[in-house]
Each structure stands twice: as structure tokens, then as C-alpha cells.
Write a protein that holds these residues in place. Structure first.
Motif, PDB file in Angstrom:
ATOM      1  N   LEU A 202       0.815  -1.211   0.000  1.00 23.48           N
ATOM      2  CA  LEU A 202       0.000   0.000   0.000  1.00 23.48           C
ATOM      3  C   LEU A 202       0.855   1.271   0.000  1.00 23.48           C
ATOM      4  N   ASP A 203       1.869   1.258  -0.832  1.00 24.72           N
ATOM      5  CA  ASP A 203       2.637   2.473  -1.095  1.00 24.72           C
ATOM      6  C   ASP A 203       1.661   3.537  -1.589  1.00 24.72           C
ATOM      7  N   PRO A 204       1.611   4.703  -0.938  1.00 24.20           N
ATOM      8  CA  PRO A 204       0.668   5.749  -1.366  1.00 24.20           C
ATOM      9  C   PRO A 204       0.758   6.062  -2.849  1.00 24.20           C
ATOM     10  N   ALA A 205       1.953   5.939  -3.404  1.00 24.66           N
ATOM     11  CA  ALA A 205       2.131   6.238  -4.824  1.00 24.66           C
ATOM     12  C   ALA A 205       1.464   5.208  -5.722  1.00 24.66           C
ATOM     13  N   LEU A 206       1.160   4.041  -5.170  1.00 26.02           N
ATOM     14  CA  LEU A 206       0.572   2.965  -5.973  1.00 26.02           C
ATOM     15  C   LEU A 206      -0.937   2.845  -5.779  1.00 26.02           C
ATOM     16  N   MET A 207      -1.498   3.651  -4.883  1.00 23.40           N
ATOM     17  CA  MET A 207      -2.935   3.601  -4.660  1.00 23.40           C
ATOM     18  C   MET A 207      -3.657   4.487  -5.665  1.00 23.40           C
ATOM     19  N   ALA A 208      -4.960   4.323  -5.744  1.00 21.50           N
ATOM     20  CA  ALA A 208      -5.763   5.115  -6.671  1.00 21.50           C
ATOM     21  C   ALA A 208      -5.784   6.574  -6.239  1.00 21.50           C
ATOM     22  N   ALA A 209      -6.336   7.425  -7.079  1.00 19.66           N
ATOM     23  CA  ALA A 209      -6.341   8.867  -6.835  1.00 19.66           C
ATOM     24  C   ALA A 209      -7.089   9.240  -5.568  1.00 19.66           C
TER      25      ALA A 209
END
Length: 239
Positions: A202-209
Motif C-alpha cells: 500500500l505504497d501511497p504512490a501505488l494507490m488510486a487517486a
């Protein structure tokens, strides 16, 4: 279990305000577009049913091809002719899906994959009640769809959801952990029930907008992990 409940009560005013802010500020992303059933791959027939909430519905990516269903079906299609169906909707709790399944026309499947628990967590549904709903759902899936194996995805760590501020993320993350532990205990004692427990990251960069749903890379990893787990099981113990 007394301390978590006391914590929730003590923080209720703050949590309530934060929850309303999250609802107002978080963009509502659509479910993934595309077919929710089909046939993919070559080999022995494998009938797959996917059920769940917005994550199963593919919120966070544009098409079902890039969602859990697409990646999972392609992984299984490497060795099987997969006939698959997706039943999922944003906002569904385990109890709500149970009622949907209760009124869905029977159809035979071999394997079911579920993705549930986030909405149960945000509603602070207790572990005992959640297990009750989960057990009833699994019984219905077996009875109505002749499913022989159920693969239940574990509840993700909500404390890492970028959309949730502190202390709301800590409270919901702790509650998710309790539901996750309860499901692990259920799987350890239940025949024909396996857990899908990917390393969410759940890297913030890999989550949806919206900071709340998986992005394309998370769906890809989830689908590949689940597919490999199921294939390994089928090799060891064919249906």
C-alpha cells in the motif's frame, strides 16, 4: 476487546468529524468498466466466481482487464479454460453481499474468491458479528453455487490508506487487524476455506487517486498472488 471499544467511544467526537471530512473530500471513483463474465484460457474447465465490494468491482482502474478479475482470470487461464463471473458493488458489506447471494439464481462454480471487510471495518462491525455474516455467506455460496473451495482475501491494513487522517486511520487500522485475525482463525478451522493474504504494501504512490482504493500495480500483484495460490492448490489437490 474492551479497550478498543473504549478507545472508539473516547475518540468518537473526533472520529465523527474526520469521517465526515473524508466523505466530503474523497473523490468517488467509478467501478471498472467491462464484462463481468467470460471465458479465458485453454485446458481443463475451471468455473470461477468472484464476489465482493468496490475492490472486487475494480474501483481505482478503468477496466476489468486491469482489475482483480482481469489479472486473476489471466493467471488461471495459463493452465485452465476459465469460465468466470463477477458479483461486486461499491459499498457492500459482508452482510449485504450475503443477502444478494441469497437472491441470486443458482449456478455451478468450482471456486469462489471474495474481497470483503473494508466496509465492515469502516462501520465498526465487531469481529463476532462479522464472522457470523462471513460464515453465513460462505454457507450460501456453497449451497447456491456448489462451490468446493472458497478463497477469502484478508482485510487490508487501513492504517496505510492515504485518505484517512490520524487518529481515524489508527482506529480503523486496529479494527481491520481484529477482523483479519478473526478470519485467520476461521480459516484455520474450516475445511475448504483458504486465505488470500498478499503483501499489500500500500505504497501511497501505488494507490488510486482517492487514496482509498488499489491502483493498477496493487491489483496486478493481488491478482497474480491469488492466481498462483489457487494454481498451486489445484496442482497439489485437483478438484
Amino acid at each position: 476487546m474492551i479497550w478498543p471499544r473504549l478507545q472508539q467511544v473516547a475518540l468518537a467526537p473526533v472520529l465523527g468529524v474526520q469521517a465526515l471530512q473524508v466523505v466530503r473530500r474523497t473523490p468517488r471513483l467509478p467501478e471498472a468498466q467491462g464484462p463481468r463474465n467470460g471465458i479465458t484460457g485453454q485446458g481443463p474447465e475451471l468455473r470461477l466466481l468472484i464476489l465482493g465490494d468496490s475492490s472486487a468491482a475494480g474501483v481505482g482502474v478503468a477496466t476489468q482487464s486491469d482489475a482483480l478479475s482481469g489479472h486473476l482470470v489471466r493467471a488461471l487461464g495459463a493452465e485452465y479454460r476459465v469460465s468466470w463471473t463477477l458479483i461486486a458493488q461499491t459499498g457492500w458489506t459482508t452482510g449485504r453481499l450475503r443477502e444478494v447471494v441469497r437472491h441470486t439464481a443458482p449456478e455451478p462454480f468450482d471456486i469462489a474468491v471474495t474481497a470483503l471487510g473494508v466496509n465492515d471495518t469502516t462501520r465498526l462491525i465487531g469481529p463476532h458479528r462479522w464472522l457470523e455474516h462471513t460464515g453465513e455467506l460462505h454457507d450460501l455460496i456453497r449451497a447456491r453455487f456448489s462451490v468446493r473451495r472458497i478463497y477469502a482475501t484478508t482485510v487490508p491494513p487501513l492504517e496505510h490508506f492515504r485518505a484517512l487522517p490520524r487518529p481515524l486511520n489508527a482506529v480503523l487500522g486496529g479494527h481491520a487487524a481484529r477482523l483479519r485475525s478473526a478470519l485467520e482463525d476461521m480459516a484455520a478451522a474450516a475445511e475448504g476455506l483458504r486465505l488470500i493474504a498478499p503483501d499489500w504494501g500500500l505504497d501511497p504512490a501505488l494507490m488510486a487517486a482517492d487514496g482509498f482504493h488499489p491502483g493498477p500495480e496493487i491489483y496486478r500483484g493481488w491478482g497474480a498472488f491469488a492466481g498462483q495460490l489457487i494454481l498451486d492448490d489445484l496442482r497439489a489437490e485437483p478438484l
